[in-house]
Design a protein around this motif. Structure first.
Motif, PDB file in Angstrom:
ATOM      1  N   ALA A  25     -11.252 -10.280  22.930  1.00 52.50           N
ATOM      2  CA  ALA A  25     -10.069 -10.171  23.791  1.00 52.50           C
ATOM      3  C   ALA A  25      -8.985 -11.168  23.416  1.00 52.50           C
ATOM      4  CB  ALA A  25     -10.455 -10.343  25.257  1.00 52.50           C
ATOM      5  N   GLY A  26      -9.362 -12.375  23.019  1.00 50.13           N
ATOM      6  CA  GLY A  26      -8.379 -13.383  22.651  1.00 50.13           C
ATOM      7  C   GLY A  26      -7.796 -13.200  21.269  1.00 50.13           C
ATOM      8  N   GLU A  27      -8.348 -12.291  20.484  1.00 48.35           N
ATOM      9  CA  GLU A  27      -7.918 -12.093  19.101  1.00 48.35           C
ATOM     10  C   GLU A  27      -7.033 -10.864  18.916  1.00 48.35           C
ATOM     11  OE1 GLU A  27     -11.481 -11.957  16.773  1.00 48.35           O
ATOM     12  OE2 GLU A  27     -12.299 -13.722  17.752  1.00 48.35           O
ATOM     13  N   LEU A  28      -6.781 -10.112  19.974  1.00 52.43           N
ATOM     14  CA  LEU A  28      -5.978  -8.909  19.847  1.00 52.43           C
ATOM     15  C   LEU A  28      -4.516  -9.275  19.640  1.00 52.43           C
ATOM     16  CD1 LEU A  28      -7.518  -6.710  22.673  1.00 52.43           C
ATOM     17  CD2 LEU A  28      -7.904  -6.520  20.227  1.00 52.43           C
ATOM     18  N   THR A  29      -3.938  -8.787  18.548  1.00 50.28           N
ATOM     19  CA  THR A  29      -2.529  -9.009  18.251  1.00 50.28           C
ATOM     20  C   THR A  29      -1.918  -7.700  17.771  1.00 50.28           C
ATOM     21  OG1 THR A  29      -2.936  -9.581  15.942  1.00 50.28           O
ATOM     22  CG2 THR A  29      -2.954 -11.413  17.545  1.00 50.28           C
ATOM     23  N   VAL A  30      -0.608  -7.616  17.819  1.00 51.36           N
ATOM     24  CA  VAL A  30       0.070  -6.418  17.306  1.00 51.36           C
ATOM     25  C   VAL A  30      -0.204  -6.283  15.813  1.00 51.36           C
ATOM     26  CG1 VAL A  30       2.322  -5.366  16.890  1.00 51.36           C
ATOM     27  CG2 VAL A  30       1.849  -6.445  19.083  1.00 51.36           C
ATOM     28  N   GLY A  31      -0.102  -7.396  15.089  1.00 50.49           N
ATOM     29  CA  GLY A  31      -0.359  -7.354  13.653  1.00 50.49           C
ATOM     30  C   GLY A  31      -1.768  -6.906  13.332  1.00 50.49           C
ATOM     31  N   GLY A  32      -2.735  -7.409  14.082  1.00 51.34           N
ATOM     32  CA  GLY A  32      -4.121  -7.013  13.862  1.00 51.34           C
ATOM     33  C   GLY A  32      -4.345  -5.545  14.123  1.00 51.34           C
ATOM     34  N   GLU A  33      -3.718  -5.034  15.181  1.00 53.68           N
ATOM     35  CA  GLU A  33      -3.871  -3.613  15.492  1.00 53.68           C
ATOM     36  C   GLU A  33      -3.188  -2.739  14.447  1.00 53.68           C
ATOM     37  OE1 GLU A  33      -5.898  -2.494  18.105  1.00 53.68           O
ATOM     38  OE2 GLU A  33      -6.369  -4.614  17.925  1.00 53.68           O
ATOM     39  N   LEU A  34      -2.014  -3.159  13.947  1.00 51.87           N
ATOM     40  CA  LEU A  34      -1.345  -2.389  12.889  1.00 51.87           C
ATOM     41  C   LEU A  34      -2.169  -2.398  11.604  1.00 51.87           C
ATOM     42  CD1 LEU A  34       2.362  -3.484  13.444  1.00 51.87           C
ATOM     43  CD2 LEU A  34       1.341  -1.265  13.976  1.00 51.87           C
ATOM     44  N   ASN A  35      -2.788  -3.542  11.302  1.00 56.92           N
ATOM     45  CA  ASN A  35      -3.658  -3.606  10.123  1.00 56.92           C
ATOM     46  C   ASN A  35      -4.842  -2.660  10.262  1.00 56.92           C
ATOM     47  OD1 ASN A  35      -2.028  -5.487   8.923  1.00 56.92           O
ATOM     48  ND2 ASN A  35      -3.342  -7.229   9.367  1.00 56.92           N
ATOM     49  N   LYS A  36      -5.408  -2.583  11.472  1.00 58.42           N
ATOM     50  CA  LYS A  36      -6.536  -1.662  11.685  1.00 58.42           C
ATOM     51  C   LYS A  36      -6.115  -0.214  11.502  1.00 58.42           C
ATOM     52  CE  LYS A  36      -8.126  -3.634  15.591  1.00 58.42           C
ATOM     53  NZ  LYS A  36      -8.920  -3.769  16.812  1.00 58.42           N
ATOM     54  N   ILE A  37      -4.934   0.134  12.006  1.00 59.50           N
ATOM     55  CA  ILE A  37      -4.456   1.512  11.847  1.00 59.50           C
ATOM     56  C   ILE A  37      -4.291   1.839  10.367  1.00 59.50           C
ATOM     57  CG2 ILE A  37      -2.476   3.039  12.194  1.00 59.50           C
ATOM     58  CD1 ILE A  37      -2.079   1.688  14.919  1.00 59.50           C
ATOM     59  N   ALA A  38      -3.637   0.940   9.618  1.00 60.49           N
ATOM     60  CA  ALA A  38      -3.411   1.181   8.187  1.00 60.49           C
ATOM     61  C   ALA A  38      -4.736   1.315   7.447  1.00 60.49           C
ATOM     62  CB  ALA A  38      -2.574   0.048   7.596  1.00 60.49           C
ATOM     63  N   LEU A  60      -2.214   0.105   0.678  1.00 56.59           N
ATOM     64  CA  LEU A  60      -2.052  -0.950   1.681  1.00 56.59           C
ATOM     65  C   LEU A  60      -1.118  -2.035   1.165  1.00 56.59           C
ATOM     66  CD1 LEU A  60      -5.705  -1.299   3.019  1.00 56.59           C
ATOM     67  CD2 LEU A  60      -3.767  -0.208   4.153  1.00 56.59           C
ATOM     68  N   LYS A  61      -1.277  -2.418  -0.106  1.00 62.88           N
ATOM     69  CA  LYS A  61      -0.400  -3.430  -0.693  1.00 62.88           C
ATOM     70  C   LYS A  61       1.038  -2.923  -0.790  1.00 62.88           C
ATOM     71  CE  LYS A  61      -4.059  -5.296  -3.620  1.00 62.88           C
ATOM     72  NZ  LYS A  61      -4.478  -5.449  -5.031  1.00 62.88           N
ATOM     73  N   LEU A  62       1.199  -1.663  -1.174  1.00 61.85           N
ATOM     74  CA  LEU A  62       2.535  -1.088  -1.288  1.00 61.85           C
ATOM     75  C   LEU A  62       3.215  -1.007   0.079  1.00 61.85           C
ATOM     76  CD1 LEU A  62       4.751   0.286  -2.942  1.00 61.85           C
ATOM     77  CD2 LEU A  62       3.531   2.448  -2.626  1.00 61.85           C
ATOM     78  N   GLY A  63       2.479  -0.533   1.082  1.00 59.55           N
ATOM     79  CA  GLY A  63       3.035  -0.452   2.431  1.00 59.55           C
ATOM     80  C   GLY A  63       3.423  -1.820   2.956  1.00 59.55           C
ATOM     81  N   GLU A  64       2.608  -2.814   2.667  1.00 53.94           N
ATOM     82  CA  GLU A  64       2.904  -4.180   3.088  1.00 53.94           C
ATOM     83  C   GLU A  64       4.197  -4.672   2.420  1.00 53.94           C
ATOM     84  OE1 GLU A  64      -0.112  -7.621   3.722  1.00 53.94           O
ATOM     85  OE2 GLU A  64       0.421  -7.582   1.589  1.00 53.94           O
ATOM     86  N   ALA A  65       4.332  -4.431   1.121  1.00 55.43           N
ATOM     87  CA  ALA A  65       5.526  -4.865   0.395  1.00 55.43           C
ATOM     88  C   ALA A  65       6.783  -4.180   0.929  1.00 55.43           C
ATOM     89  CB  ALA A  65       5.365  -4.581  -1.100  1.00 55.43           C
ATOM     90  N   ILE A  66       6.684  -2.898   1.232  1.00 49.12           N
ATOM     91  CA  ILE A  66       7.830  -2.174   1.786  1.00 49.12           C
ATOM     92  C   ILE A  66       8.190  -2.723   3.167  1.00 49.12           C
ATOM     93  CG2 ILE A  66       8.575   0.064   2.689  1.00 49.12           C
ATOM     94  CD1 ILE A  66       6.960   1.321   0.352  1.00 49.12           C
TER      95      ILE A  66
END
Length: 97
Positions: A25-38, A60-66
């Motif tokens: 519960a304390g580790e949920l972040t928007v970035g973490g959730e977006l990473n899980k979706i990707a 994943l690397k390309l999407g991150e760079a964009i």
């Protein structure tokens, strides 16, 4: 019940929401959730036989760079004093754009 911005989950009957109290519960972040979706989309395409595993890793690397490029462009549009966007990349490094 005022749940604010805390993560919530449905009750067993599905009629109300209660605070999420899982071990992460304390580790949920928007970035973490977006990473899980990707990651889930990339792995799902591998499982379906649509791509090679290396394609998923590179996508994943390309999407991150964009995404980082888009954030750099957006930062220039702010009129206020702005310290930038901070995020953790897939390789674990933290950057500020």
């Amino acid at each position: 019940v005022d749940i604010g911005l805390a993560p919530v989950q449905p009750t067993d009957d599905g009629l109300t929401l209660v605070p999420y109290t899982g071990s992460d519960a304390g580790e949920l972040t928007v970035g973490g959730e977006l990473n899980k979706i990707a990651a889930n989309v990339a792995l799902g395409r591998n499982t379906a036989g649509v791509h090679w595993r290396s394609d998923a890793n590179e996508s994943l690397k390309l999407g991150e760079a964009i995404s980082i490029g888009i954030l750099r462009e957006q930062r220039a549009c702010y009129n206020e004093v702005f310290g930038g966007f901070s995020l953790t990349k897939f390789d674990g490094t933290t950057i500020t754009v």
